[in-house]
Structures are given as structure tokens and as C-alpha cells.
Design a protein around this motif. Structure first.
Motif, PDB file in Angstrom:
ATOM      1  N   VAL A  77       0.852  -1.202   0.000  1.00 13.19           N
ATOM      2  CA  VAL A  77       0.000   0.000   0.000  1.00 13.19           C
ATOM      3  C   VAL A  77       0.883   1.247   0.000  1.00 13.19           C
ATOM      4  N   VAL A  78       1.913   1.229   0.846  1.00 17.37           N
ATOM      5  CA  VAL A  78       2.812   2.388   0.928  1.00 17.37           C
ATOM      6  C   VAL A  78       3.472   2.620  -0.439  1.00 17.37           C
ATOM      7  N   LYS A  79       3.877   1.543  -1.070  1.00 12.46           N
ATOM      8  CA  LYS A  79       4.570   1.679  -2.364  1.00 12.46           C
ATOM      9  C   LYS A  79       3.649   2.266  -3.430  1.00 12.46           C
ATOM     10  N   GLN A  80       2.402   1.790  -3.427  1.00 14.65           N
ATOM     11  CA  GLN A  80       1.450   2.287  -4.438  1.00 14.65           C
ATOM     12  C   GLN A  80       1.250   3.798  -4.262  1.00 14.65           C
ATOM     13  N   ILE A  81       1.120   4.235  -3.012  1.00 15.01           N
ATOM     14  CA  ILE A  81       0.935   5.678  -2.757  1.00 15.01           C
ATOM     15  C   ILE A  81       2.226   6.430  -3.082  1.00 15.01           C
ATOM     16  N   ALA A  82       3.351   5.813  -2.734  1.00 17.09           N
ATOM     17  CA  ALA A  82       4.644   6.463  -2.985  1.00 17.09           C
ATOM     18  C   ALA A  82       4.862   6.697  -4.482  1.00 17.09           C
ATOM     19  N   HIS A  83       4.393   5.757  -5.305  1.00 16.39           N
ATOM     20  CA  HIS A  83       4.475   5.955  -6.759  1.00 16.39           C
ATOM     21  C   HIS A  83       3.739   7.242  -7.131  1.00 16.39           C
ATOM     22  N   LYS A  84       2.520   7.380  -6.580  1.00 16.69           N
ATOM     23  CA  LYS A  84       1.702   8.562  -6.892  1.00 16.69           C
ATOM     24  C   LYS A  84       2.412   9.816  -6.384  1.00 16.69           C
ATOM     25  N   HIS A  85       2.896   9.757  -5.141  1.00 20.98           N
ATOM     26  CA  HIS A  85       3.608  10.912  -4.566  1.00 20.98           C
ATOM     27  C   HIS A  85       4.819  11.296  -5.424  1.00 20.98           C
ATOM     28  N   ARG A  86       5.588  10.307  -5.830  1.00 22.59           N
ATOM     29  CA  ARG A  86       6.794  10.592  -6.633  1.00 22.59           C
ATOM     30  C   ARG A  86       6.400  11.253  -7.950  1.00 22.59           C
ATOM     31  N   SER A  87       5.341  10.736  -8.534  1.00 21.63           N
ATOM     32  CA  SER A  87       4.885  11.282  -9.812  1.00 21.63           C
ATOM     33  C   SER A  87       4.381  12.726  -9.670  1.00 21.63           C
ATOM     34  N   LEU A  88       3.900  13.062  -8.467  1.00 23.55           N
ATOM     35  CA  LEU A  88       3.387  14.424  -8.213  1.00 23.55           C
ATOM     36  C   LEU A  88       4.479  15.389  -7.777  1.00 23.55           C
ATOM     37  N   GLY A  89       5.615  14.847  -7.359  1.00 22.54           N
ATOM     38  CA  GLY A  89       6.696  15.704  -6.869  1.00 22.54           C
ATOM     39  C   GLY A  89       6.598  16.010  -5.377  1.00 22.54           C
ATOM     40  N   ILE A  90       6.028  15.083  -4.578  1.00 26.29           N
ATOM     41  CA  ILE A  90       5.965  15.286  -3.116  1.00 26.29           C
ATOM     42  C   ILE A  90       7.364  15.070  -2.549  1.00 26.29           C
ATOM     43  N   LYS A  91       7.818  15.989  -1.698  1.00 21.50           N
ATOM     44  CA  LYS A  91       9.182  15.949  -1.175  1.00 21.50           C
ATOM     45  C   LYS A  91       9.181  15.853   0.356  1.00 21.50           C
TER      46      LYS A  91
END
Ligand code: HEM
Length: 404
Positions: A77-91
């Protein structure tokens, strides 16, 4: 490492938070956006309005809290969200902001029930959860930037071609403005597009699945024009359809996502899509025929009728190959569709049809489409005894549940 007392406090307060979960996260967003309006440049306003983001975030916070002493258990679950975060530029810098307003919202909603002890425990737990996200995202940023043709953040792409695929779907072929190489991707992954729309105060970021196979010198997305410009989803897709033309520049982040076809497997594969859900399925179909020409693949697409059916010729062409079979379902065919035999089945994809036509016990299933379509497919596959590990699906927008 959290101490036992903190873990106990967290676990015992999860039910309370669950009860107030959406009120807390709604309050959290109000407070955070009031103090950090710049974050409206990255959050999807449509998801906010529909409450979907609130549900997604609340759900994840409870799950993470329940597993606070064993976050490994929720790693997928964390990885799936992290993919989205990375794609959005969350730092990493963003995390303390979210943490601060989440705790303030908890205090606000729970009032006196939120003792200092409880708040301190949640502050500690939030940091543990945030660290897990930050370290996984750091790896993803590294990977995106270090791979061949990869990059960090957003990069300018030119719309090299714009092709109308149906009354509602248009494809955009995107090439990097700097003429450099582009990162590869797995069939099923998406990119984020950041748009500045005239008259809009904030930028809008949206994810679109890549609809071609990897290895080209362009990325292709196929976008559905959503009804109405009043809702933010409609506004963004209408802007792409009407306001973005060949030669224009779009801001694009490197491909991401945990929904992709496993090409190291050789099982027969069944790709099911409803409406614009066909975009990741197209990428999978094209990839299978290129990389695994001996693998059996069945492409099942459901649309209202021929007017809104995109990429038909491409699928028809591929269906001529020996191992590819395709079926088209229309629920409201037009007279023209009937005259031209444009569909195989009138109606919806049912359990009985699947049982009849597909060797369900052997296949891997991938599907994407509107939620009612996905629920029906998921239920049919479960009824037919398909094992969970052979069922793969992707939601448009925040992940939800397919169970009733
Ligand atoms: C998306 C959880 C931190 C910004 C999401 C989603 C979840 C989530 C569950 C939905 C994923 C999906 O689309 O399926 C969390 C958790 C966090 C956290 C548990 C803290 C530990 C952050 C931070 C930011 C952020 C620090 C930036 C300030 C976003 C944005 C989206 C998102 C912009 C896309 C949502 C949309 O556009 O509607 N997050 N998140 N998140 N998150 Fe986070």
C-alpha cells in the motif's frame, strides 16, 4: 522505534479516529490549505470535492496506525501511494506540514478527548509513517532520475501529434522538448501532466495511463473529455481537448505506478476494460504481442457504442495475430454499429459469458474502467474461483474498494 506504551495508545485510539476519520481529514485539509495555499498547486481539487481523497488518506492512516509496529505488512500500500507521490513531486519537506495540520485537526475534532499523551503518541507515530514514505520515495526519485532517459520532477514535452480517437477520446503523442531520450516504463504505468489553465489561480496535475507500448521516442496518452467544465476533472480534460494543440508544451513527470503487466509470466492473459479504462490495457496488449508473441491474450472492451469506442482499428489489427482474441461489448449500439457489425456482444460482460468463453482457471486478469464495471468483473471472477493473486486492477483516481 516507538515504545510499547505509545504503540498501545495508538492502537487503542484507532477506532476513535476511524469513527471521526473523514471529519478529521476534512478539517485537516481546510486548515492546511488555509495556511499553505501553494499546496493547491499539487492536490487534485476534484478528488477533494468528491471526498475521495479524504477517504483514501483516512483509510491509509488507520491501516498504518494498526500496523505501526510492523509497517512491512502494509508495504504494498505504501509503495502504491509512494508511486503517486513521486509522480506528483511530493518531497520530504512536505511531510511536516501534513503532520502539523493532521494533529491540529485531531485536536480540533476530538476536543478534550485528545489528551497531550494521545497527541504526543500520534505525533511520534506520524513521524514513523512519514519516514517510511520518505525513504521509499527517495529510492523512487533516484530510480526515476538515474535510469536511461530518466529525469527528476517535471520536464517539458511537445505535443507532437494530437489524434481524435472517438467522440470523447483524443490521443496526445508527447516528445521531450530537449530532444533527449525518454525513460522506459512498464505497460500499465502512468505519467503526471501539470497544466496551467488560463484564468486558473493554481496549477492542475493529473495522471494519465500510457496507451502505447514502451520503447518509442514518444509517450502516448489517450484522454477522455469529461462532461461539463464546471467540475475540475471536466475542466482539465476539456482544456486538453480544446486548448492544447500540436506544438504546445506540457509538463510531464517520469512514468510511475504499481499496476503493470507481468511479462515474466507466461499464463494466458485477459485484459478487460470499460470506456477509457482501455488505455493501460492497450499498452499491455501491444507489449505482449511485441515481447511475448507466443502468449495467449484476450482483449475484452466494453463501451456504450461505436461513437465513443476509441482505438478500435489498432485492436482489430492486432487481433489478426494468431494468439490474440478480441471481443467488443456495446450496451447501447447505434443502428450504424449494427449495420457494420462493429460489436460482438450487446450488453455487459457477465459471469456466464466469461465462464463460457475464457479458460478462467489458467488466466491472469487485468482490468480497468468505471467502478461499477470493475465491481461486476471482480465479483464474476471471484464467483468463478479465480484466485486473488491472478486478479489485477487499477482505479481512476484514488484507490477504493471493490467489495460492496
Ligand atoms: C495521494 C496518503 C503525505 C500529497 C495520496 C493517497 C493516499 C495518500 C492514500 C491516494 C493515493 C491514490 O491515488 O491511490 C498519504 C499519507 C501521507 C501522505 C498516509 C503521510 C504519511 C502526503 C504529503 C503530501 C501529499 C506530505 C504533500 C503535501 C498527496 C497528493 C496526492 C496524494 C497531492 C494525490 C491526491 C490528489 O491529487 O487528489 N496520499 N499521503 N501526501 N498525496 Fe499523500
Amino acid at each position: 522505534m516507538l515504545n510499547q506504551k505509545t504503540i498501545e495508545i495508538i492502537k487503542s485510539t484507532v477506532p476513535v479516529l476511524e469513527q471521526h476519520g473523514e471529519t478529521i481529514t476534512t478539517r485537516f485539509y481546510q486548515l492546511m490549505f488555509a495556511n499553505h495555499p501553494e499546496l493547491l498547486n499539487i492536490f487534485n481539487h476534484a478528488n477533494q470535492k468528491q471526498g475521495r481523497q479524504q477517504k483514501a488518506l483516512a483509510g491509509t492512516v488507520y491501516a498504518a496506525a494498526m500496523y505501526i509496529d510492523n509497517l512491512e505488512a502494509i508495504l504494498p500500500v505504501v509503495k502504491q501511494i509512494a508511486h503517486k507521490h513521486r509522480s506528483l513531486g511530493i518531497k520530504p519537506d512536505h511531510y511536516p506540514i501534513v503532520g502539523k495540520y493532521l494533529l491540529l485537526a485531531i485536536k480540533d475534532v476530538l476536543g478534550d478527548a485528545a489528551t497531550d499523551e494521545i497527541i504526543d503518541a500520534w505525533a511520534e507515530a506520524y513521524n514513523v509513517i512519514a519516514d517510511a514514505f520518505i525513504s521509499i520515495e527517495a529510492e523512487m526519485y533516484d530510480e526515476a532520475a538515474s535510469q536511461q532517459g530518466g529525469w527528476d520532477g517535471f520536464r517539458n514535452f511537445i505535443v507532437a501529434r494530437k489524434v481524435v480517437e472517438s467522440d470523447v477520446i483524443t490521443s496526445f503523442y508527447l516528445k521531450p522538448e530537449d530532444n533527449g531520450g525518454i525513460a522506459g516504463y512498464l505497460p500499465g504505468q502512468y505519467i503526471s501532466i501539470k497544466l496551467e489553465i488560463d484564468g486558473e489561480k493554481f496549477t492542475h496535475i493529473r495522471q494519465y495511463s500510457l496507451s502505447d507500448s514502451p520503447g518509442k521516442d514518444y509517450y502516448r496518452i489517450s484522454v477522455k473529455r469529461e462532461a461539463g467544465t464546471a467540475n475540475p476533472d471536466g475542466m482539465v480534460s476539456n482544456y486538453l481537448h480544446s486548448g492544447v494543440n500540436e506544438g504546445d508544451i506540457l509538463n510531464v513527470s517520469a512514468p510511475a505506478g504499481d499496476f503493470f503487466l507481468e511479462t515474466e509470466k507466461n499464463t494466458p492473459v485477459v485484459l478487460l476494460s470499460g470506456g477509457v479504462g482501455l488505455t493501460p490495457m492497450m499498452s499491455m496488449l501491444k507489449t505482449v504481442v511485441e515481447l511475448q508473441p507466443e502468449r495467449k491474450v484476450t482483449f475484452i472492451h466494453a463501451a456504450a457504442n461505436g461513437k465513443v469506442h476509441a482505438l478500435r482499428e489498432e485492436v482489430e489489427e492486432l487481433s489478426k495475430l494468431e494468439h490474440v482474441t478480441s471481443y467488443v461489448f456495446y450496451d447501447s449500439p447505434t443502428e450504424e454499429d449494427r449495420r457494420n457489425n462493429r460489436f460482438d456482444v450487446e450488453g455487459y460482460v457477465t459471469r456466464d459469458w466469461l465462464k463460457d468463453k475464457i479458460a478462467v482457471e489458467e488466466a491472469d486478469f487485468y482490468f480497468c474502467g468505471p467502478v461499477p464495471f470493475m465491481k461486476a468483473i471482480n465479483r464474476s471472477l471471484k464467483d468463478l474461483g479465480v484466485k486473488e493473486e491472478r486478479i489485477h486492477f487499477e482505479f481512476f483516481g484514488p484507490k477504493g474498494s471493490l467489495e460492496d
